[in-house]
Design a protein around this motif. Structure first.
Motif, PDB file in Angstrom:
ATOM      1  N   GLY A  70       0.977  -0.863   0.081  1.00 51.24           N
ATOM      2  CA  GLY A  70      -0.105  -0.053   0.070  1.00 51.24           C
ATOM      3  C   GLY A  70       1.231   0.871   0.041  1.00 51.24           C
ATOM      4  O   GLY A  70       2.141   1.302   0.165  1.00 51.24           O
ATOM      5  N   SER A  71       0.024   2.878  -0.261  1.00 53.28           N
ATOM      6  CA  SER A  71       0.980   3.213  -0.311  1.00 53.28           C
ATOM      7  C   SER A  71       1.244   3.764   1.241  1.00 53.28           C
ATOM      8  O   SER A  71       0.942   3.470   2.006  1.00 53.28           O
ATOM      9  CB  SER A  71       0.031   4.645  -1.100  1.00 53.28           C
ATOM     10  N   CYS A  97      -8.031   7.273 -14.677  1.00 50.06           N
ATOM     11  CA  CYS A  97      -7.268   7.689 -13.336  1.00 50.06           C
ATOM     12  C   CYS A  97      -8.795   5.855 -11.975  1.00 50.06           C
ATOM     13  O   CYS A  97      -9.557   6.274 -12.781  1.00 50.06           O
ATOM     14  CB  CYS A  97      -7.101   8.565 -12.690  1.00 50.06           C
ATOM     15  N   HIS A  98      -7.768   5.722 -11.130  1.00 48.88           N
ATOM     16  CA  HIS A  98      -8.689   5.319 -10.336  1.00 48.88           C
ATOM     17  C   HIS A  98      -9.172   6.023  -9.160  1.00 48.88           C
ATOM     18  O   HIS A  98      -8.564   6.593  -8.368  1.00 48.88           O
ATOM     19  CB  HIS A  98      -7.475   4.177  -9.936  1.00 48.88           C
ATOM     20  N   GLU A 100     -10.712   5.283  -5.911  1.00 42.94           N
ATOM     21  CA  GLU A 100      -9.965   4.488  -4.706  1.00 42.94           C
ATOM     22  C   GLU A 100     -12.122   4.874  -3.752  1.00 42.94           C
ATOM     23  O   GLU A 100     -12.052   3.584  -3.195  1.00 42.94           O
ATOM     24  CB  GLU A 100      -9.458   5.407  -4.109  1.00 42.94           C
ATOM     25  N   LEU A 116      -6.150   7.467  -6.715  1.00 42.38           N
ATOM     26  CA  LEU A 116      -5.012   7.271  -6.828  1.00 42.38           C
ATOM     27  C   LEU A 116      -4.003   7.086  -8.022  1.00 42.38           C
ATOM     28  O   LEU A 116      -4.737   7.976  -9.307  1.00 42.38           O
ATOM     29  CB  LEU A 116      -4.694   5.981  -6.593  1.00 42.38           C
ATOM     30  N   ASP A 119       0.933   5.720  -8.789  1.00 43.49           N
ATOM     31  CA  ASP A 119       2.296   4.625  -8.073  1.00 43.49           C
ATOM     32  C   ASP A 119       1.417   4.476  -7.157  1.00 43.49           C
ATOM     33  O   ASP A 119       1.492   3.842  -6.422  1.00 43.49           O
ATOM     34  CB  ASP A 119       3.793   5.843  -7.655  1.00 43.49           C
ATOM     35  N   GLY A 120      -0.647   4.240  -7.267  1.00 41.79           N
ATOM     36  CA  GLY A 120      -1.096   4.018  -5.903  1.00 41.79           C
ATOM     37  C   GLY A 120      -0.737   4.893  -5.135  1.00 41.79           C
ATOM     38  O   GLY A 120      -1.587   4.736  -4.255  1.00 41.79           O
ATOM     39  N   ASN A 121      -0.666   6.295  -4.889  1.00 42.87           N
ATOM     40  CA  ASN A 121      -0.349   7.191  -3.588  1.00 42.87           C
ATOM     41  C   ASN A 121      -1.962   7.735  -3.574  1.00 42.87           C
ATOM     42  O   ASN A 121      -2.514   8.133  -5.060  1.00 42.87           O
ATOM     43  CB  ASN A 121       0.562   8.576  -4.020  1.00 42.87           C
ATOM     44  N   GLY A 122      -2.976   7.694  -2.808  1.00 43.82           N
ATOM     45  CA  GLY A 122      -3.602   8.115  -1.981  1.00 43.82           C
ATOM     46  C   GLY A 122      -4.426   9.798  -2.560  1.00 43.82           C
ATOM     47  O   GLY A 122      -3.065  11.038  -2.151  1.00 43.82           O
TER      48      GLY A 122
END
Length: 135
Positions: A70-71, A97-98, A100, A116, A119-122
């Motif tokens: 996870g981020s 974009c995802h 979340e 996200l 790179d999966g950062n919120g």
């Protein structure tokens, strides 16, 4: 001597994708930034958002590895009003974009959503809900 908070740095796996994502959110990266190993965007108040490729970080920290599970970083962006939270969220999701966490009225008094980055950062989008009418 007192250190002064100056910048937020993110390590990115794909500079072009990350620059495009943050530009959609209004960050002003210089022209050609998507082709650089390091870039910066100035933020209000003089802070900066720094993006470095994984290769750049490994050039001076050979043992660096991306975090797993996870981020570990997140950004929160205040929108002008609750409707803008919905609009920005939908525009980012439509651009691939995802999403979340879909926009919702949080119990702490904000319209709130999370997308996200590549790179999966919120990246939290929020705006205060309208104040309740005076009684």
């Amino acid at each position: 001597m007192t250190p002064r908070f100056d910048a937020i740095g993110l390590v990115v796996s794909d500079m072009a994708a990350s620059v495009a994502f943050y530009r959609r959110l209004g960050f002003a990266f210089p022209e050609g930034a998507e082709n650089e190993p390091h870039t910066e965007a100035e933020l209000p108040g003089g802070l900066r958002l720094l993006l470095d490729t994984e290769e750049t970080v490994r050039s001076f920290h050979q043992g660096w590895r991306p975090p797993t599970g996870g981020s570990r970083a997140g950004l929160a962006l205040r929108c002008a009003d609750p409707a803008e939270v919905d609009t920005v969220y939908e525009e980012l999701v439509a651009a691939g974009c995802h999403g979340e966490l879909k926009p919702w009225d949080a119990f702490w008094g904000q319209r709130y959503a999370t997308v996200l980055d590549p790179d999966g950062n919120g990246v939290d989008l929020f705006a205060p809900l309208a104040a309740p009418p005076a009684q």
